[in-house]
Design a protein around this motif. Structure first.
Motif, mmCIF file in Angstrom:
data_model
loop_
_atom_site.group_PDB
_atom_site.id
_atom_site.type_symbol
_atom_site.label_atom_id
_atom_site.label_comp_id
_atom_site.label_asym_id
_atom_site.label_seq_id
_atom_site.Cartn_x
_atom_site.Cartn_y
_atom_site.Cartn_z
ATOM 1 N N SER A 78 0.938 -1.016 -0.018
ATOM 2 C CA SER A 78 -0.027 0.095 -0.037
ATOM 3 C C SER A 78 0.884 1.342 0.073
ATOM 4 C CB SER A 78 -1.062 0.245 1.221
ATOM 5 O OG SER A 78 0.062 0.042 2.382
ATOM 6 N N GLY A 79 2.132 1.026 -0.182
ATOM 7 C CA GLY A 79 3.039 2.381 -0.381
ATOM 8 C C GLY A 79 3.823 2.382 1.041
ATOM 9 N N ASP A 101 7.728 8.284 -2.150
ATOM 10 C CA ASP A 101 6.263 7.519 -2.222
ATOM 11 C C ASP A 101 5.208 8.527 -2.714
ATOM 12 O OD1 ASP A 101 4.354 5.673 -1.093
ATOM 13 O OD2 ASP A 101 3.906 7.484 0.178
ATOM 14 N N ARG A 102 5.283 9.807 -2.260
ATOM 15 C CA ARG A 102 4.264 10.761 -2.899
ATOM 16 C C ARG A 102 4.390 11.167 -4.045
ATOM 17 N NH1 ARG A 102 4.081 15.244 -4.519
ATOM 18 N NH2 ARG A 102 6.359 15.880 -4.280
ATOM 19 N N LYS A 116 2.873 7.940 -6.206
ATOM 20 C CA LYS A 116 1.394 7.907 -5.914
ATOM 21 C C LYS A 116 0.859 9.109 -6.999
ATOM 22 C CE LYS A 116 1.071 5.700 -1.377
ATOM 23 N NZ LYS A 116 0.430 5.918 0.038
ATOM 24 N N ALA A 172 -1.728 8.041 -9.886
ATOM 25 C CA ALA A 172 -2.989 8.739 -10.033
ATOM 26 C C ALA A 172 -3.016 9.678 -11.148
ATOM 27 C CB ALA A 172 -3.024 9.583 -8.741
ATOM 28 N N GLU A 214 -5.945 2.031 -6.379
ATOM 29 C CA GLU A 214 -4.657 1.673 -5.500
ATOM 30 C C GLU A 214 -5.070 0.559 -4.575
ATOM 31 O OE1 GLU A 214 -2.365 4.033 -1.484
ATOM 32 O OE2 GLU A 214 -3.675 4.982 -3.143
ATOM 33 N N TRP A 258 -1.826 -2.222 -9.688
ATOM 34 C CA TRP A 258 -1.300 -1.072 -8.935
ATOM 35 C C TRP A 258 0.015 -1.385 -8.125
ATOM 36 C CZ3 TRP A 258 -0.035 0.946 -4.149
ATOM 37 C CH2 TRP A 258 0.090 2.515 -4.014
ATOM 38 N N TYR A 292 3.517 0.406 -8.762
ATOM 39 C CA TYR A 292 4.035 0.981 -7.522
ATOM 40 C C TYR A 292 5.400 0.776 -7.238
ATOM 41 C CZ TYR A 292 4.763 3.045 -3.060
ATOM 42 O OH TYR A 292 5.574 3.767 -2.056
#
Length: 96
Positions: free
Chosen positions: A2-3, A57-58, A61, A65, A73, A78, A82
């Motif tokens: 999930s990041g 990470d930012r 994402k 997106a 996500e 994804w 990612y």
């Protein structure tokens, strides 16, 4: 996946103490500075690395997106994108 998840200050402090203990007990390493200074530097480096990973990470994402086909996500697609994009960004920021 999930990041990226940032570590708390307590966890960074704990890891810093674990690293310091490993350094102190390593027969190959000789500390030339006082423990407090070494511990402070370990915390600084850990915090800087974690901040860099949070920024990557930012960016990753945001990039995912922006895809026109809308990747959900947390979906397997994804997660793969990612991980691949995160690794590419990490290589761009790698210190040699």
């Amino acid at each position: 996946m999930s990041g990226f998840q940032m570590l708390s200050e307590d966890k960074v402090s704990h890891l810093s103490h674990v690293i310091l203990q490993a350094v102190k007990t390593n027969p190959v390493v000789t500390m030339t500075s006082e423990e407090g200074r070494v511990l402070k530097e370990i915390k600084r480096v850990l915090s800087a690395e974690l901040a860099q990973e949070a920024e990557i990470d930012r960016k990753v994402k945001a990039k995912l997106a922006s895809y026109s086909r809308g990747i959900v996500e947390g979906s397997p697609e994804w997660d793969v994108l990612y991980r691949k994009t995160f690794e590419e960004e990490m290589r761009k920021h790698a210190k040699i």
